[in-house]
Design a protein around this motif. Structure first.
Motif, PDB file in Angstrom:
ATOM      1  N   PRO A   8      73.047  24.679   7.246  1.00 44.15           N
ATOM      2  CA  PRO A   8      72.134  23.636   6.801  1.00 44.15           C
ATOM      3  C   PRO A   8      71.127  23.264   7.890  1.00 44.15           C
ATOM      4  O   PRO A   8      71.329  23.548   9.071  1.00 44.15           O
ATOM      5  CB  PRO A   8      73.060  22.466   6.494  1.00 44.15           C
ATOM      6  N   GLY A   9      70.048  22.612   7.474  1.00 45.28           N
ATOM      7  CA  GLY A   9      69.051  22.163   8.426  1.00 45.28           C
ATOM      8  C   GLY A   9      67.826  21.635   7.728  1.00 45.28           C
ATOM      9  O   GLY A   9      67.688  21.729   6.497  1.00 45.28           O
ATOM     10  N   PRO A  10      66.884  21.077   8.466  1.00 41.79           N
ATOM     11  CA  PRO A  10      65.666  20.501   7.882  1.00 41.79           C
ATOM     12  C   PRO A  10      64.694  21.582   7.418  1.00 41.79           C
ATOM     13  O   PRO A  10      64.843  22.759   7.769  1.00 41.79           O
ATOM     14  CB  PRO A  10      65.076  19.693   9.042  1.00 41.79           C
ATOM     15  N   LEU A  34      69.987  15.325  13.815  1.00 38.95           N
ATOM     16  CA  LEU A  34      70.292  16.529  13.036  1.00 38.95           C
ATOM     17  C   LEU A  34      71.782  16.634  12.747  1.00 38.95           C
ATOM     18  O   LEU A  34      72.196  16.901  11.614  1.00 38.95           O
ATOM     19  CB  LEU A  34      69.818  17.768  13.789  1.00 38.95           C
ATOM     20  N   HIS A  35      72.601  16.430  13.766  1.00 35.79           N
ATOM     21  CA  HIS A  35      74.042  16.598  13.581  1.00 35.79           C
ATOM     22  C   HIS A  35      74.639  15.455  12.767  1.00 35.79           C
ATOM     23  O   HIS A  35      75.611  15.664  12.032  1.00 35.79           O
ATOM     24  CB  HIS A  35      74.726  16.756  14.929  1.00 35.79           C
ATOM     25  N   ALA A  36      74.084  14.260  12.877  1.00 34.01           N
ATOM     26  CA  ALA A  36      74.558  13.160  12.040  1.00 34.01           C
ATOM     27  C   ALA A  36      74.281  13.438  10.565  1.00 34.01           C
ATOM     28  O   ALA A  36      75.079  13.081   9.684  1.00 34.01           O
ATOM     29  CB  ALA A  36      73.885  11.855  12.465  1.00 34.01           C
ATOM     30  N   PHE A  44      67.712  24.899  13.087  1.00 34.08           N
ATOM     31  CA  PHE A  44      66.515  24.096  13.330  1.00 34.08           C
ATOM     32  C   PHE A  44      65.482  24.917  14.094  1.00 34.08           C
ATOM     33  O   PHE A  44      65.765  26.017  14.572  1.00 34.08           O
ATOM     34  CB  PHE A  44      66.865  22.811  14.084  1.00 34.08           C
ATOM     35  N   GLN A  45      64.279  24.366  14.198  1.00 35.85           N
ATOM     36  CA  GLN A  45      63.206  25.012  14.945  1.00 35.85           C
ATOM     37  C   GLN A  45      63.194  24.473  16.377  1.00 35.85           C
ATOM     38  O   GLN A  45      63.096  23.265  16.587  1.00 35.85           O
ATOM     39  CB  GLN A  45      61.851  24.722  14.287  1.00 35.85           C
ATOM     40  N   PRO A  47      61.094  24.857  19.812  1.00 39.90           N
ATOM     41  CA  PRO A  47      59.900  25.420  20.441  1.00 39.90           C
ATOM     42  C   PRO A  47      60.263  26.351  21.591  1.00 39.90           C
ATOM     43  O   PRO A  47      61.076  26.015  22.446  1.00 39.90           O
ATOM     44  CB  PRO A  47      59.155  24.172  20.936  1.00 39.90           C
ATOM     45  N   GLY A  48      59.667  27.530  21.593  1.00 41.41           N
ATOM     46  CA  GLY A  48      59.957  28.525  22.614  1.00 41.41           C
ATOM     47  C   GLY A  48      61.034  29.509  22.204  1.00 41.41           C
ATOM     48  O   GLY A  48      61.192  30.545  22.847  1.00 41.41           O
ATOM     49  N   ALA A  49      61.790  29.183  21.167  1.00 42.25           N
ATOM     50  CA  ALA A  49      62.873  30.075  20.736  1.00 42.25           C
ATOM     51  C   ALA A  49      62.790  30.427  19.268  1.00 42.25           C
ATOM     52  O   ALA A  49      63.538  31.287  18.802  1.00 42.25           O
ATOM     53  CB  ALA A  49      64.230  29.425  21.029  1.00 42.25           C
ATOM     54  N   GLY A  50      61.905  29.759  18.510  1.00 39.83           N
ATOM     55  CA  GLY A  50      61.823  30.016  17.076  1.00 39.83           C
ATOM     56  C   GLY A  50      62.999  29.394  16.355  1.00 39.83           C
ATOM     57  O   GLY A  50      63.237  28.193  16.439  1.00 39.83           O
ATOM     58  N   VAL A  51      63.773  30.219  15.660  1.00 34.70           N
ATOM     59  CA  VAL A  51      64.948  29.739  14.941  1.00 34.70           C
ATOM     60  C   VAL A  51      66.116  29.617  15.917  1.00 34.70           C
ATOM     61  O   VAL A  51      66.385  30.524  16.702  1.00 34.70           O
ATOM     62  CB  VAL A  51      65.333  30.705  13.804  1.00 34.70           C
TER      63      VAL A  51
END
Length: 445
Positions: A8-10, A34-36, A44-45, A47-51
């Motif tokens: 799951p994620g946004p 996010l974890h809550a 999640f996204q 920056p610098g790593a993508g997914v």
């Protein structure tokens, strides 16, 4: 193993996730949210790593602990310090032997004992200065970060931290010059000043290494440079190791101690119990011996609980080297090879499934009985697995010693009206420092 679920994620954003992090007030707070909302494993996204896949579930952390690769893009900022390969992302085959050498010296009692007297002198210098503050507030993070740098200079460069240019001829290398150079190098600005600072750092370390190769102490394995020389490490790799060590250590210990004093200032009943333990173990002595640290059990519990609430290094990352199936509290998930696995240490430490009332300051969470009932991956202030911090043992010695000396001499009181706010830097810093008022105390007070 249960049914495999989608992680799951946004929803995805065109800005690569930067806006969501900014809106949350920083990456730490973004991770907590996010974890809550989504549970212990979140896509999640970053920056610098993508997914990326963020993990706050200790059960899943344990299943990823053996990964010995880091995503190179997230650690590229360290490349200016590393001419012999970025030590934070070198491959597992090369990393393993190098790490064993470091653990030999960093984790060894001979190394700690050898430098303990130097560390005591450095902490007592700070205590003397604070004792003359005349009721004015002292800036904890500024002063304790400078102290940490002096300690690691003394440890890594053979006395430079106490203002003596050991091994560098007649030149005295000041700790202030070293920290200033580090700050310029890491500022992110490309220019003449940054290159000049980097050249200064490299030349200083090179001179110390060369002098040690010629001296009788060249093969002293209780010393960082000596251990690396004895292992046949090249001068370039030794220099890079020293510089990365100084970078990692010059903030971490000072930050951990300052957050601990901040918490004690707001929990005077805990501070009084620490003071009573120090009086019982040390008596009239103003500083502990190395052997006294093992008797300061409540002080250690307080320090560990502080690092749970304010982990100095707030997150880590790995890169999955193969497809993985992970079983967590919320379900079973697949992570393909190449995925960035993100470790939000703060969110791990605030996981209510493992830490009841996680925002509360409760040192008793670290009694032996309480620790035995928890997953060891519920508390990871120094990271986990083969990329965890090699200097964890040394950092704990430095932090416990510093707290023992300062809390034996002083009480710490918050400055009225000053709000202490955590902010994201290389470590978990405080906006506008942590000013506190220090007042002397005597045995039994």
């Amino acid at each position: 193993m249960g049914n495999v679920l989608p992680i799951p994620g946004p929803e995805w954003c065109d800005d690569g996730g930067a806006g969501a992090i900014s809106d949350a007030g920083g990456l730490h707070l973004h991770q907590l949210r996010l974890h809550a909302e989504y549970g212990g494993v979140v896509r999640f996204q970053l920056p610098g790593a993508g997914v990326a896949v963020s993990v706050s579930d200790p059960l899943v952390l344990e299943q990823t602990a053996r990964i010995d690769e880091r995503p190179a893009s997230l650690f590229a900022f360290l490349e200016p310090l590393c001419e012999a390969g970025n030590l934070q992302v070198i491959g597992a085959e090369e990393h393993g032997p190098w790490r064993r050498v470091l653990l030999e010296v960093f984790a060894g009692r001979p190394s700690h004992e050898r430098h303990f007297g130097e560390f005591v002198s450095l902490v007592e210098e700070v205590a003397e200065r604070w004792g003359g503050a005349g009721g004015d507030a002292v800036p904890l993070q500024k002063d304790l970060t400078a102290l940490s740098l002096r300690m690691i200079c003394a440890y890594a460069l053979g006395g430079v931290g106490v203002g003596v240019g050991v091994g560098v001829g007649s030149e005295v290398v000041r700790a202030e010059d070293v920290v200033d150079a580090f700050e310029v190098v890491l500022s992110g600005d490309d220019g003449t000043e940054q290159q000049t600072s980097l050249d200064y750092l490299r030349s200083t370390v090179d001179r110390v290494i060369a002098a040690r190769e010629e001296s009788d102490r060249g093969a002293d394995r209780s010393d960082l440079i000596g251990a690396l020389l004895a292992a046949g490490t090249t001068p370039a790799r030794i220099r890079d190791t020293v510089m990365v060590t100084m970078l990692a250590a010059h903030h971490t210990t000072g930050v951990a101690v300052s957050w601990t004093l901040h918490l004690l200032g707001r929990h005077p009943e805990v501070a009084e119990r620490v003071a009573a333990e120090l009086d019982r173990v040390l008596g009239e002595r103003s500083a502990p011996d190395y052997g006294d640290l093992r008797e300061l059990t409540y002080l250690e519990m307080v320090l560990k609980e502080s690092m749970r609430l304010y982990p100095p290094g707030p997150y880590g990352a790995r890169e999955a080297t193969e497809d993985m199936v992970l079983d967590g509290a919320d379900g079973t998930y697949e992570i393909p090879a190449g995925t960035t696995v993100f470790y939000p240490f703060w969110a791990v430490h605030m996981n209510p499934d493992h830490w009841p009332e996680p925002a509360k300051f409760v040192p008793e969470r670290f009694t032996p009985e309480a620790v035995a009932q928890r997953s060891r991956f519920a508390y990871v202030p120094f990271g986990l697995g083969p990329r965890s911090c090699e200097g964890a043992g040394l950092a704990m010695v430095e932090a416990q010693l510093t707290l023992a000396v300062l809390l034996k001499r002083f009480r710490f009181r918050p400055v009225a009206g000053h709000e202490v706010t955590p902010v994201e830097r290389f470590v978990l810093w405080a906006a506008d420092d942590i000013p506190m008022v220090v007042t002397p105390r005597a045995v039994g007070d």
